[in-house]
Design a protein around this motif. Structure first.
Motif, PDB file in Angstrom:
ATOM      1  N   THR A  33       0.815  -1.213   0.000  1.00 47.79           N
ATOM      2  CA  THR A  33       0.000   0.000   0.000  1.00 47.79           C
ATOM      3  C   THR A  33       0.849   1.263   0.000  1.00 47.79           C
ATOM      4  OG1 THR A  33      -0.093   0.034   2.418  1.00 47.79           O
ATOM      5  CG2 THR A  33      -1.886  -1.103   1.267  1.00 47.79           C
ATOM      6  N   GLY A  34       2.095   1.161   0.395  1.00 49.85           N
ATOM      7  CA  GLY A  34       2.950   2.334   0.482  1.00 49.85           C
ATOM      8  C   GLY A  34       2.743   3.122   1.755  1.00 49.85           C
ATOM      9  N   LEU A  35       2.029   2.567   2.725  1.00 47.26           N
ATOM     10  CA  LEU A  35       1.837   3.268   3.994  1.00 47.26           C
ATOM     11  C   LEU A  35       3.155   3.401   4.735  1.00 47.26           C
ATOM     12  CD1 LEU A  35      -1.395   1.598   5.459  1.00 47.26           C
ATOM     13  CD2 LEU A  35      -1.217   3.727   4.172  1.00 47.26           C
ATOM     14  N   GLN A  43     -10.129  -6.870 -10.272  1.00 43.22           N
ATOM     15  CA  GLN A  43      -9.219  -7.327  -9.231  1.00 43.22           C
ATOM     16  C   GLN A  43      -9.750  -6.858  -7.877  1.00 43.22           C
ATOM     17  OE1 GLN A  43      -4.932  -6.745  -9.525  1.00 43.22           O
ATOM     18  NE2 GLN A  43      -5.264  -5.911 -11.567  1.00 43.22           N
ATOM     19  N   GLU A  44      -9.639  -7.737  -6.871  1.00 44.91           N
ATOM     20  CA  GLU A  44      -9.997  -7.297  -5.525  1.00 44.91           C
ATOM     21  C   GLU A  44      -8.848  -6.462  -4.978  1.00 44.91           C
ATOM     22  OE1 GLU A  44     -12.140  -9.089  -1.696  1.00 44.91           O
ATOM     23  OE2 GLU A  44     -10.219 -10.049  -2.112  1.00 44.91           O
ATOM     24  N   PHE A  61      -5.204  -9.590  -0.785  1.00 46.84           N
ATOM     25  CA  PHE A  61      -5.122 -11.025  -0.543  1.00 46.84           C
ATOM     26  C   PHE A  61      -4.483 -11.318   0.811  1.00 46.84           C
ATOM     27  CE2 PHE A  61      -2.781 -15.085  -1.072  1.00 46.84           C
ATOM     28  CZ  PHE A  61      -3.877 -15.928  -1.205  1.00 46.84           C
ATOM     29  N   ALA A  62      -3.362 -10.653   1.098  1.00 45.59           N
ATOM     30  CA  ALA A  62      -2.657 -10.885   2.364  1.00 45.59           C
ATOM     31  C   ALA A  62      -3.512 -10.497   3.567  1.00 45.59           C
ATOM     32  CB  ALA A  62      -1.335 -10.113   2.372  1.00 45.59           C
ATOM     33  N   ILE A  63      -4.170  -9.348   3.503  1.00 44.79           N
ATOM     34  CA  ILE A  63      -5.006  -8.898   4.616  1.00 44.79           C
ATOM     35  C   ILE A  63      -6.216  -9.812   4.772  1.00 44.79           C
ATOM     36  CG2 ILE A  63      -6.564  -7.034   5.351  1.00 44.79           C
ATOM     37  CD1 ILE A  63      -3.661  -6.472   6.004  1.00 44.79           C
ATOM     38  N   SER A  64      -6.792 -10.251   3.659  1.00 43.90           N
ATOM     39  CA  SER A  64      -7.954 -11.140   3.776  1.00 43.90           C
ATOM     40  C   SER A  64      -7.558 -12.489   4.382  1.00 43.90           C
ATOM     41  CB  SER A  64      -8.662 -11.326   2.428  1.00 43.90           C
ATOM     42  OG  SER A  64      -7.859 -12.028   1.523  1.00 43.90           O
ATOM     43  N   LEU A  65      -6.358 -12.981   4.079  1.00 38.30           N
ATOM     44  CA  LEU A  65      -5.882 -14.223   4.710  1.00 38.30           C
ATOM     45  C   LEU A  65      -5.699 -14.047   6.212  1.00 38.30           C
ATOM     46  CD1 LEU A  65      -3.207 -15.715   2.261  1.00 38.30           C
ATOM     47  CD2 LEU A  65      -5.471 -16.616   2.803  1.00 38.30           C
TER      48      LEU A  65
END
Length: 166
Positions: A1-3, A25-26, A53-57
């Protein structure tokens, strides 16, 4: 995300919204509160499909375990649900285990290296720097000063596109 690390560290589950890009794309939209922003500005950052994808996992695993996944829970918390105060120790252990403690120039990688990588890779992928600056909560000048190292040879397609005037 670049945060920035401090922006990411303070995220709660309520700050994440899943959405779809135009190509289906999600993606995620990440709400950054002014109180946790270096520049004291509220913004919504758009995260790539891989971030979604990573956050949803992580969210799925937390739900499966009944483990700190309520709207007000911190995303990055310890086993007792408390906010992680500093990512450095965990990040350093991770890069050491992976055998990648330094970059190609021999410089020690830091948690902030993830932000730098994100911004550099987005530039290499021809993302408009105005959009990139807005998404990452920085200025065009900061992108010019810190990311002008991306060579033009990596931007051939963008630099040679013909655009009809008007």
């Amino acid at each position: 995300t670049g945060l920035r690390p401090g922006e990411a560290r303070n995220l709660r589950w309520r700050d994440i919204k899943y959405n779809q890009a135009a190509d289906y794309q999600e993606i995620i939209e990440v709400f950054v509160h002014a109180s946790h922003s270096k520049v004291n500005a509220t913004r919504t950052a758009i995260g790539l499909q891989l971030a979604a994808f990573a956050i949803s996992l992580l969210q799925f695993a937390r739900r499966e375990n009944g483990d700190y996944c309520a709207e007000d829970d911190y995303i990055w918390c310890d086993s007792d649900g408390r906010l992680i105060q500093d990512f450095r120790e965990g990040f350093n252990a991770l890069i050491k285990a992976a055998g990648v403690e330094t970059d190609s120039m021999g410089q020690k990688l830091t948690i902030y290296s993830l932000r730098h990588y994100y911004i550099s890779s987005r530039i290499r992928n021809n993302v408009d720097i105005y959009d990139l600056a807005k998404n990452t909560g920085t200025s065009l000048e900061m992108i010019r000063v810190f990311y002008d190292h991306v060579p033009n040879s990596e931007r051939l397609d963008e630099l040679t596109k013909y655009r009809q005037p008007g």
